[in-house]
Design a protein around this motif. Structure first.
Motif, PDB file in Angstrom:
ATOM      1  N   GLN A   1       0.944  -1.124   0.094  1.00  0.00           N
ATOM      2  CA  GLN A   1       0.112   0.163  -0.049  1.00  0.00           C
ATOM      3  C   GLN A   1       0.908   1.331  -0.029  1.00  0.00           C
ATOM      4  N   VAL A   2       0.397   2.310  -0.438  1.00  0.00           N
ATOM      5  CA  VAL A   2       0.942   3.662  -0.419  1.00  0.00           C
ATOM      6  C   VAL A   2       1.490   4.080   1.113  1.00  0.00           C
ATOM      7  N   GLN A   3       2.717   4.258   1.053  1.00  0.00           N
ATOM      8  CA  GLN A   3       3.262   4.709   2.435  1.00  0.00           C
ATOM      9  C   GLN A   3       4.222   5.822   2.265  1.00  0.00           C
ATOM     10  N   LEU A   4       4.162   6.860   3.093  1.00  0.00           N
ATOM     11  CA  LEU A   4       5.058   8.057   2.956  1.00  0.00           C
ATOM     12  C   LEU A   4       5.475   8.250   4.302  1.00  0.00           C
ATOM     13  N   VAL A   5       6.706   8.405   4.481  1.00  0.00           N
ATOM     14  CA  VAL A   5       7.616   8.584   5.915  1.00  0.00           C
ATOM     15  C   VAL A   5       8.395   9.468   5.832  1.00  0.00           C
ATOM     16  N   GLU A   6       7.988  10.596   6.829  1.00  0.00           N
ATOM     17  CA  GLU A   6       8.936  11.800   7.107  1.00  0.00           C
ATOM     18  C   GLU A   6       9.922  11.658   7.915  1.00  0.00           C
ATOM     19  N   SER A   7      10.931  12.404   7.735  1.00  0.00           N
ATOM     20  CA  SER A   7      12.155  12.659   8.900  1.00  0.00           C
ATOM     21  C   SER A   7      12.720  13.892   8.624  1.00  0.00           C
ATOM     22  N   ALA A  23      10.131   9.284   2.330  1.00  0.00           N
ATOM     23  CA  ALA A  23      10.457   8.176   1.718  1.00  0.00           C
ATOM     24  C   ALA A  23       9.126   7.448   1.131  1.00  0.00           C
ATOM     25  N   ALA A  24       9.060   7.540   0.050  1.00  0.00           N
ATOM     26  CA  ALA A  24       7.762   6.701  -0.317  1.00  0.00           C
ATOM     27  C   ALA A  24       7.939   5.361  -0.839  1.00  0.00           C
ATOM     28  N   SER A  25       6.930   4.578  -0.767  1.00  0.00           N
ATOM     29  CA  SER A  25       6.744   3.194  -1.296  1.00  0.00           C
ATOM     30  C   SER A  25       5.339   2.964  -1.644  1.00  0.00           C
ATOM     31  N   GLY A  26       5.056   1.855  -2.151  1.00  0.00           N
ATOM     32  CA  GLY A  26       3.577   1.305  -2.703  1.00  0.00           C
ATOM     33  C   GLY A  26       3.142   1.966  -3.842  1.00  0.00           C
ATOM     34  N   ARG A  72      13.283  16.270  -5.665  1.00  0.00           N
ATOM     35  CA  ARG A  72      13.151  14.823  -5.482  1.00  0.00           C
ATOM     36  C   ARG A  72      14.115  14.216  -6.249  1.00  0.00           C
ATOM     37  N   ASP A  73      14.291  12.659  -5.757  1.00  0.00           N
ATOM     38  CA  ASP A  73      15.264  11.695  -6.447  1.00  0.00           C
ATOM     39  C   ASP A  73      14.406  10.586  -6.750  1.00  0.00           C
ATOM     40  N   ASN A  74      14.302  10.570  -7.797  1.00  0.00           N
ATOM     41  CA  ASN A  74      13.246   9.413  -8.433  1.00  0.00           C
ATOM     42  C   ASN A  74      14.255   7.741  -8.258  1.00  0.00           C
ATOM     43  N   ALA A  75      15.209   8.015  -8.060  1.00  0.00           N
ATOM     44  CA  ALA A  75      15.815   6.549  -8.134  1.00  0.00           C
ATOM     45  C   ALA A  75      15.780   6.106  -6.540  1.00  0.00           C
ATOM     46  N   LYS A  76      15.607   7.190  -5.475  1.00  0.00           N
ATOM     47  CA  LYS A  76      15.550   6.777  -4.210  1.00  0.00           C
ATOM     48  C   LYS A  76      14.156   6.719  -3.620  1.00  0.00           C
ATOM     49  N   ASN A  77      13.225   7.467  -4.503  1.00  0.00           N
ATOM     50  CA  ASN A  77      11.731   7.424  -4.182  1.00  0.00           C
ATOM     51  C   ASN A  77      11.737   8.397  -2.914  1.00  0.00           C
ATOM     52  N   THR A  78      12.343   9.545  -3.128  1.00  0.00           N
ATOM     53  CA  THR A  78      12.442  10.418  -1.922  1.00  0.00           C
ATOM     54  C   THR A  78      12.087  11.727  -2.479  1.00  0.00           C
ATOM     55  N   VAL A  79      11.347  12.643  -1.626  1.00  0.00           N
ATOM     56  CA  VAL A  79      11.253  13.890  -2.145  1.00  0.00           C
ATOM     57  C   VAL A  79      11.942  14.641  -0.805  1.00  0.00           C
ATOM     58  N   TYR A  80      12.349  15.661  -0.935  1.00  0.00           N
ATOM     59  CA  TYR A  80      13.081  16.627   0.159  1.00  0.00           C
ATOM     60  C   TYR A  80      12.476  18.053   0.215  1.00  0.00           C
ATOM     61  N   LEU A  81      12.583  18.691   1.387  1.00  0.00           N
ATOM     62  CA  LEU A  81      12.293  19.950   1.549  1.00  0.00           C
ATOM     63  C   LEU A  81      13.471  20.797   2.408  1.00  0.00           C
ATOM     64  N   GLN A  82      14.120  21.418   1.611  1.00  0.00           N
ATOM     65  CA  GLN A  82      15.345  22.214   2.393  1.00  0.00           C
ATOM     66  C   GLN A  82      14.748  23.507   2.657  1.00  0.00           C
ATOM     67  N   MET A  83      14.903  23.725   3.983  1.00  0.00           N
ATOM     68  CA  MET A  83      14.341  24.820   4.691  1.00  0.00           C
ATOM     69  C   MET A  83      15.652  25.898   5.284  1.00  0.00           C
ATOM     70  N   ASN A  84      15.627  27.078   4.648  1.00  0.00           N
ATOM     71  CA  ASN A  84      16.673  27.977   4.963  1.00  0.00           C
ATOM     72  C   ASN A  84      15.967  29.026   5.716  1.00  0.00           C
ATOM     73  N   SER A  85      16.844  29.960   6.613  1.00  0.00           N
ATOM     74  CA  SER A  85      16.332  31.168   6.940  1.00  0.00           C
ATOM     75  C   SER A  85      15.203  30.997   7.823  1.00  0.00           C
ATOM     76  N   LEU A  86      15.006  29.839   8.569  1.00  0.00           N
ATOM     77  CA  LEU A  86      13.924  29.673   9.210  1.00  0.00           C
ATOM     78  C   LEU A  86      13.333  30.712  10.280  1.00  0.00           C
TER      79      LEU A  86
END
Length: 116
Positions: A1-7, A23-26, A72-86
């Motif tokens: 099934q669809v799974q999304l795991v943030e870290s 990290a996405a899967s399913g 995103r890195d489609n080879a790793k099934n991962t999407v990123y959010l770089q947050m600067n100047s928080l």
């Protein structure tokens, strides 16, 4: 099934940086646009950034333009959010999202706290 795991969330001082990962899967990750949302206490969940399936187009909420970068890195099934100047107002739970066959799917979220 669809799974999304943030870290990658945590406590950071104003002006600092964090990089969130999802990290996405399913499902066939490379076929779907991906988004990041955030939800502050007592507020509605709001769209932060979106990236198309190939990564060719990105869009951002006005409040984060110039400070956040989605990728995103489609080879790793991962999407990123770089947050600067928080800023303290970026404090929220951040969620990864995709619309799989017309149904929104969410991860469990990762807490970002910006405070001195």
């Amino acid at each position: 099934q669809v799974q999304l795991v943030e870290s990658g969330g945590g406590l950071v001082q104003p002006g600092g940086s964090l990089r969130l990962s999802c990290a996405a899967s399913g499902f066939i990750f490379s076929s779907y646009a991906m988004s990041w949302y955030h939800q502050a206490p007592g507020k509605k969940r709001e769209l932060v950034a979106t990236i198309t399936s190939t990564g060719g187009t990105t869009t951002y909420a006005d409040s984060v333009k110039g400070r956040f970068t989605i990728s995103r890195d489609n080879a790793k099934n991962t999407v990123y959010l770089q947050m600067n100047s928080l800023k303290p107002e970026d404090t929220a739970v951040y969620y990864c999202n995709t619309n799989f066959k017309g149904v929104p799917r969410w991860g469990q979220g990762t807490q970002v706290t910006v405070s001195s």
